[in-house]
Structure formats: C-alpha cells, structure tokens
Write a protein that holds these residues in place. Structure first.
Motif, PDB file in Angstrom:
ATOM      1  N   SER A 114       0.698  -1.101  -0.034  1.00  0.00           N
ATOM      2  CA  SER A 114      -0.094  -0.061  -0.060  1.00  0.00           C
ATOM      3  C   SER A 114       0.712   1.235  -0.105  1.00  0.00           C
ATOM      4  CB  SER A 114      -0.848   0.027   1.310  1.00  0.00           C
ATOM      5  OG  SER A 114      -0.352  -0.333   2.348  1.00  0.00           O
ATOM      6  N   GLU A 115       1.972   1.142   0.539  1.00  0.00           N
ATOM      7  CA  GLU A 115       2.908   2.275   0.351  1.00  0.00           C
ATOM      8  C   GLU A 115       4.453   1.695   0.177  1.00  0.00           C
ATOM      9  OE1 GLU A 115       2.594   4.657   3.897  1.00  0.00           O
ATOM     10  OE2 GLU A 115       3.265   2.847   5.448  1.00  0.00           O
ATOM     11  N   ASP A 172       8.407   1.642   1.005  1.00  0.00           N
ATOM     12  CA  ASP A 172       8.923   1.659   2.227  1.00  0.00           C
ATOM     13  C   ASP A 172      10.119   2.407   2.105  1.00  0.00           C
ATOM     14  OD1 ASP A 172      11.244   0.017   1.207  1.00  0.00           O
ATOM     15  OD2 ASP A 172       9.969  -2.011   1.490  1.00  0.00           O
ATOM     16  N   THR A 193       5.681   8.716  -8.330  1.00  0.00           N
ATOM     17  CA  THR A 193       4.839   7.765  -7.931  1.00  0.00           C
ATOM     18  C   THR A 193       3.569   8.266  -7.497  1.00  0.00           C
ATOM     19  OG1 THR A 193       5.385   8.202  -5.413  1.00  0.00           O
ATOM     20  CG2 THR A 193       6.817   7.026  -6.780  1.00  0.00           C
ATOM     21  N   ASN A 207      -2.495   6.251  -4.117  1.00  0.00           N
ATOM     22  CA  ASN A 207      -3.476   6.763  -3.345  1.00  0.00           C
ATOM     23  C   ASN A 207      -4.863   6.238  -3.732  1.00  0.00           C
ATOM     24  OD1 ASN A 207      -5.322   8.562  -2.345  1.00  0.00           O
ATOM     25  ND2 ASN A 207      -3.895  10.399  -2.831  1.00  0.00           N
TER      26      ASN A 207
END
Length: 305
Positions: free
Chosen positions: A248-249, A251, A266, A269
């Motif tokens: 989800s995000e 690192d 990137t 969202n």
C-alpha cells in the motif's frame, strides 16, 4: 477587375511553403486521401519533410475479434487492407523522413506490415507500439535491426524479453527511453539490467510491478535518471507458503535507493482514479473501458502523446 471579371491565382500556383502550412493541419487520413495526385505542385508539398516527422496512427483501430488461441485476435481482412494501403502511401510520400511512429493499442500490426514500414523508416527514433499480438520474434527483430537510431520504445509486457532487449542493445546505440504497458516482474527487470544498463528513462505506470523487480531496477540500472511507477499495483512475494501481497505504500529502503534519481514519480493513493482503475484491472489495464486517448498519458513528458 473589369466588368466583374476577376483572374485569381490557381491552387496549384500557391507557393510550396503555403501549401505545406495548409497540409500540416491535415491528419494522416486526409493527407493520404489522394491530394498528392491533384497536381505535381501538391505532390511536392505532400512530400515535404515537415509533414512526415511523425506518422501518428493513434486514431486507427483494427476491426477484430478475440480468439482463444495465439495470436488471440483475428483481424478482418478489409481492416488489414486499409492499414496496408495507408502505410504504402505514407512510406511513398514520407521518403524516409519519419522519426516518430505511433500505433493505437487496438491496431494489430502484422509482421509484414511492420517490416515493410521499418525498411522505409531508417531514421526512426521513437516507436509507440502497444499491441504485439500478431508480431513474431523474427518480425520485431528484423525491424529493430533497421532502426539504428531508435532512442525510445513504448511496448507491451512480453513473456520472453531477452531476445528483444539483446537486439536493441546490439543495434540501437542511442537507446535511452522505455515504457512498458504491462506487468514487470523479476525476469523482465533482470533482462533490462543485463542488456540495457545505460537506460535513462523508464515508465512502468498503471501496471503490475513486483517489488523485487523494482529493487533490481533501482540497483542495477546505474544510469537511470527518471523512473515512473505512478498508479502501479505493487506486489510483494512473501516467502513460501506466504501469499502475494499488495503493497500500500513504498517503504523507506526503496525511497533511499531512488534518491539518486533526478525524478522518481509515484502515486499510490486510494482516492486516485487511475490507481483505482489499476486495482480493478488487477495490474493489466483494459484501456478500452476508459476515455479514448487515456492510454497516451504519462507523467514523463517525453513519453506522453
């Protein structure tokens, strides 16, 4: 003027520069519709290099149906004849001056059409060819060998990329920019690192991207300056027997690796429409579902159409 009689200049007597300026407002279908046969002056104007820097076929689509076996599409014969005729006229008028060639993602070019075009576009620098269903290894390799000046390629994800990347490495010494409209896994990324280590710009937007592939790209492409992973479905493969996991995000370790880049683009969202669409399509975009022309977009300006 006497007694209402007026003698004006004939169209064929217009200066070539004026005719070229007028013809620049025409699209490729209008330009190849027969105006070159009006007279010798018009044909001369139709062959002007200013009209043929870009051959944009992004408004053309094949009339096709999907089939269960390779090449997974059947293209109507009349549709093929229309494309072949347009390519032949374009190659005749362009006289080898085309440097950018753009195909629609639903325009399924055959080997014969591609190689015919390649042989007559020796100065090509940019190729946008999102659909390769009917193109075989021999066809694309023959085309690449004809394009010594190729710098930029937009292509689909393919199962066996080494033969293509090796061909580009051998023949296209100025190659610097790649956009992949399809999944990028560890094998694909390793192939890029092996054959295209001097790549400077890479866009993987709106695709399934494996985290291990992203790490290979960041670690093994030392000359990379711009990387676009906007709206990607980032997948992490956990150790067996763990499942694949959607990340989800990004690192911190990846952010640190990417800090050397001039641009690291990137977007992950949940409120972003394109991110939502990539998830719905499971990382393999079905562009036909969405707004016409949306497939042309890219956050990297040199790759947008």
């Amino acid at each position: 003027m006497e007694d209402g009689y007026y003698i004006g200049r004939r169209w064929e007597d217009l200066d070539t520069d004026i005719l070229v300026k007028i013809f620049q407002s025409f699209d490729i279908l209008e330009l190849t519709s027969g105006i070159a046969h009006v007279c010798s002056a018009w044909r001369m104007a139709c062959c002007d290099p200013l009209l043929w820097k870009t051959l944009d076929l992004s408004m053309m689509k094949s009339n096709f149906i999907k089939i269960p076996l390779e090449p997974y599409v059947y293209v109507d014969g009349r549709s093929d004849k229309i494309l072949t005729r347009l390519l032949k006229i374009s190659m005749s008028l362009s006289r080898g001056n085309i440097t950018t060639l753009i195909f629609h993602f639903n325009l399924f070019v055959s080997d014969e059409q591609l190689t015919y075009t390649a042989e007559r576009c020796p100065q090509l620098r940019r190729l946008v060819l999102p659909a390769w269903n009917r193109i075989k290894k021999t066809g694309i390799c023959k085309a690449i060998r004809a394009w010594k000046d190729l710098e930029s390629l937009t292509m689909p994800g393919i199962a066996n990329p080494p033969y293509l990347m090796e061909e580009i490495s051998k023949n296209c010494k100025n190659f610097r920019e790649l956009k992949i409209m399809g999944p990028c896994d560890k094998f694909f990324a390793s192939t890029l690192a092996t054959f295209l280590p001097t790549l400077k710009v890479l866009s993987l937007r709106c695709s399934m991207l494996y985290k291990e592939a992203l790490i290979i790209v960041l670690d093994s492409l030392p000359h990379l300056e711009v990387l676009n992973i906007s709206h990607c479905l980032l997948i992490e493969v956990l150790p067996p027997p763990g499942p694949k996991k959607v990340v989800s995000e990004i690192d911190q370790s990846i952010i640190e690796k990417a800090s050397r880049l001039r641009e690291f683009l990137t977007c992950m969202n949940d409120s972003c429409t394109m991110c939502q669409r990539t998830k719905i399509d499971e990382g393999l975009m079905r562009w036909y579902r969405y707004e016409e022309g949306l497939w042309k977009a890219d956050e990297v300006s040199s790759l947008a159409l």
